[in-house]
Design an enzyme around this catalytic site. Structure first.
Site, PDB file in Angstrom:
ATOM      1  N   GLU A   6      -1.476  -1.330 -11.095  1.00 46.95           N
ATOM      2  CA  GLU A   6      -3.106  -0.492 -11.429  1.00 46.95           C
ATOM      3  C   GLU A   6      -4.098  -1.574 -11.077  1.00 46.95           C
ATOM      4  O   GLU A   6      -3.988  -2.956 -10.949  1.00 46.95           O
ATOM      5  CB  GLU A   6      -3.044  -0.609 -12.994  1.00 46.95           C
TER       6      GLU A   6
ATOM      7  N   GLY B 122     -10.279   8.964   4.975  1.00 46.44           N
ATOM      8  CA  GLY B 122     -11.292   8.627   3.998  1.00 46.44           C
ATOM      9  C   GLY B 122     -12.852   8.989   4.543  1.00 46.44           C
ATOM     10  O   GLY B 122     -13.067  10.128   4.809  1.00 46.44           O
ATOM     11  N   TYR B 123     -13.494   8.231   4.459  1.00 47.64           N
ATOM     12  CA  TYR B 123     -15.112   8.403   4.789  1.00 47.64           C
ATOM     13  C   TYR B 123     -15.287   8.277   6.396  1.00 47.64           C
ATOM     14  O   TYR B 123     -16.444   8.297   6.678  1.00 47.64           O
ATOM     15  CB  TYR B 123     -15.967   7.293   4.201  1.00 47.64           C
TER      16      TYR B 123
ATOM     17  N   THR C 118       0.831  -1.076   0.042  1.00 45.66           N
ATOM     18  CA  THR C 118      -0.045  -0.032   0.169  1.00 45.66           C
ATOM     19  C   THR C 118       0.786   1.296   0.111  1.00 45.66           C
ATOM     20  O   THR C 118       2.036   1.344   0.410  1.00 45.66           O
ATOM     21  CB  THR C 118      -0.954  -0.063   1.106  1.00 45.66           C
TER      22      THR C 118
ATOM     23  N   HIS D 107     -13.409  -2.717   9.848  1.00 44.04           N
ATOM     24  CA  HIS D 107     -13.335  -3.742   8.902  1.00 44.04           C
ATOM     25  C   HIS D 107     -11.882  -4.213   8.865  1.00 44.04           C
ATOM     26  O   HIS D 107     -11.615  -5.469   8.762  1.00 44.04           O
ATOM     27  CB  HIS D 107     -13.655  -3.050   7.475  1.00 44.04           C
ATOM     28  N   ARG D 108     -10.967  -3.315   9.122  1.00 39.01           N
ATOM     29  CA  ARG D 108      -9.543  -3.524   8.905  1.00 39.01           C
ATOM     30  C   ARG D 108      -9.037  -4.402  10.075  1.00 39.01           C
ATOM     31  O   ARG D 108      -8.403  -5.564  10.108  1.00 39.01           O
ATOM     32  CB  ARG D 108      -8.836  -2.512   8.756  1.00 39.01           C
TER      33      ARG D 108
ATOM     34  N   ASP E 137      -7.326  -4.322   0.204  1.00 30.70           N
ATOM     35  CA  ASP E 137      -8.211  -3.442  -0.528  1.00 30.70           C
ATOM     36  C   ASP E 137      -9.488  -3.488   0.284  1.00 30.70           C
ATOM     37  O   ASP E 137     -10.039  -4.382   0.494  1.00 30.70           O
ATOM     38  CB  ASP E 137      -8.599  -4.223  -1.968  1.00 30.70           C
ATOM     39  N   SER E 138      -9.944  -2.165   0.079  1.00 28.33           N
ATOM     40  CA  SER E 138     -11.178  -1.833   1.013  1.00 28.33           C
ATOM     41  C   SER E 138     -12.015  -0.653   0.301  1.00 28.33           C
ATOM     42  O   SER E 138     -11.632  -0.206  -0.384  1.00 28.33           O
ATOM     43  CB  SER E 138     -10.479  -1.512   2.609  1.00 28.33           C
TER      44      SER E 138
HETATM   45  P1  ITT Z   1      -3.647   1.375  -1.763  1.00 30.40           P
HETATM   46  O1  ITT Z   1      -4.185   0.853  -2.830  1.00 30.40           O
HETATM   47  O2  ITT Z   1      -2.392   2.005  -1.903  1.00 30.40           O
HETATM   48  O3  ITT Z   1      -3.671   0.577  -0.530  1.00 30.40           O
HETATM   49  P2  ITT Z   1      -5.780   3.172  -1.405  1.00 30.40           P
HETATM   50  O4  ITT Z   1      -6.292   4.154  -0.572  1.00 30.40           O
HETATM   51  O5  ITT Z   1      -6.137   3.671  -3.061  1.00 30.40           O
HETATM   52  O6  ITT Z   1      -4.442   2.599  -1.061  1.00 30.40           O
HETATM   53  P3  ITT Z   1      -8.210   1.170  -1.853  1.00 30.40           P
HETATM   54  O7  ITT Z   1      -7.767   0.990  -3.383  1.00 30.40           O
HETATM   55  O8  ITT Z   1      -8.162   0.077  -1.089  1.00 30.40           O
HETATM   56  O9  ITT Z   1      -6.731   1.960  -1.190  1.00 30.40           O
HETATM   57  O10 ITT Z   1      -9.247   2.269  -1.509  1.00 30.40           O
HETATM   58  C1  ITT Z   1      -9.528   2.342  -0.394  1.00 30.40           C
HETATM   59  C2  ITT Z   1     -10.612   3.566  -0.259  1.00 30.40           C
HETATM   60  O11 ITT Z   1     -11.517   3.192   0.610  1.00 30.40           O
HETATM   61  C3  ITT Z   1      -9.932   4.714   0.445  1.00 30.40           C
HETATM   62  O12 ITT Z   1      -9.359   5.747  -0.264  1.00 30.40           O
HETATM   63  C4  ITT Z   1     -11.413   5.507   1.396  1.00 30.40           C
HETATM   64  O13 ITT Z   1     -11.889   6.115   0.665  1.00 30.40           O
HETATM   65  C5  ITT Z   1     -11.918   4.150   1.581  1.00 30.40           C
HETATM   66  N1  ITT Z   1     -11.441   3.443   2.952  1.00 30.40           N
HETATM   67  C6  ITT Z   1     -10.863   2.191   3.116  1.00 30.40           C
HETATM   68  N2  ITT Z   1     -10.813   2.051   4.357  1.00 30.40           N
HETATM   69  C7  ITT Z   1     -11.148   3.048   4.876  1.00 30.40           C
HETATM   70  C8  ITT Z   1     -11.261   3.457   6.495  1.00 30.40           C
HETATM   71  O14 ITT Z   1     -10.828   2.741   7.475  1.00 30.40           O
HETATM   72  N3  ITT Z   1     -11.837   4.766   6.717  1.00 30.40           N
HETATM   73  C9  ITT Z   1     -12.402   5.554   5.505  1.00 30.40           C
HETATM   74  N4  ITT Z   1     -12.272   5.306   4.467  1.00 30.40           N
HETATM   75  C10 ITT Z   1     -11.825   4.070   4.080  1.00 30.40           C
END
Ligand code: ITT
Length: 199
Positions: free
Chosen positions: A43, A154-155, A11, A181-182, A72-73
């Site tokens: 990608e 994030g959210y 990540t 979730h994580r 991925d989340s």
């Molecule tokens: P990497 O791919 O480099 O790991 P990323 O942030 O792009 O980083 P993802 O593609 O998995 O990761 O997208 C995850 C998105 O989902 C993240 O940018 C947030 O918008 C949301 N998200 C995931 N986990 C979250 C959390 O714990 N709290 C808030 N938003 C979360």
């Protein structure tokens, strides 16, 4: 537990690294791909969390030695038919722009009575380009009417976990690390490590 090898997170999201280090730091030295500047950007062309976690885990672990864990989340909102889902990080139109993402989410949710939602996390563990395990976690909750709080990322300012009255951003890192979730996905990973099934 036996002495464990370092774990490299696939990540570039410093918040994920910080949260996972907090959850696993007692048993692993946790690094992420920012320690390996020559690695390419992977990608995320998948249409599910599992596909994208696999792309990241296998893409990174085929290029470096050691154990690699990809996360991925994203957020699934019932009134939006599961959106933003795998597209959570670019929902507002600009990859990784959390302010725009939250603005769009509030706009899409205007007037919606059903606010139920969940965060999902899929972890893929890999070594030498081979998948070694998949671990999942979720947390249910509701989308708030307004953003609140400064913790997390994030959210988090818009997500009120079930059983609470405040957003994850208001609740803060300690509480988030018990219910997110994580955290739930990492718990299944840790159980597998402790049972000697992996690593
Ligand atoms: P990497 O791919 O480099 O790991 P990323 O942030 O792009 O980083 P993802 O593609 O998995 O990761 O997208 C995850 C998105 O989902 C993240 O940018 C947030 O918008 C949301 N998200 C995931 N986990 C979250 C959390 O714990 N709290 C808030 N938003 C979360």
């Amino acid at each position: 537990m036996q002495k464990l090898p370092p774990l490299i997170l696939a990540t570039r999201n410093a918040h994920k690294t910080e949260e996972i280090r907090h959850l696993l730091g007692h048993c692993f030295e946790v690094m992420d791909v920012t320690s390996f500047p020559d690695l390419p950007e992977i990608e995320e062309t998948g249409t599910t969390f599992l596909e994208n976690a696999r792309l990241k885990a296998l893409g990174i672990s085929s290029r470096i030695d050691g154990w690699v864990l990809a996360d991925d989340s994203g957020l699934e909102v019932d009134a939006l038919d599961g959106e933003p889902g795998v597209y959570s990080s670019s929902y507002g139109g600009e990859e990784g722009n959390h302010t725009l993402n939250n603005q769009r989410l509030l706009k899409e949710m205007a007037g919606k009575e059903n606010r139920s939602a969940r965060f999902r996390c899929t972890l893929v563990l890999a070594k030498s380009g081979e998948e070694k395990g998949v671990f999942r976690g979720t947390v249910d909750g509701n989308i708030a009417d307004n953003a609140s709080g400064t913790g997390g990322f994030g959210y988090d300012p818009l997500f009120i976990p079930a059983g609470h009255d405040s957003s994850l951003a208001d609740l803060g890192a300690e509480i988030k690390s018990t219910l997110s979730h994580r955290a739930n996905a990492i718990r299944t990973f840790t159980e597998a490590v402790e049972s000697g099934k992996i690593i």
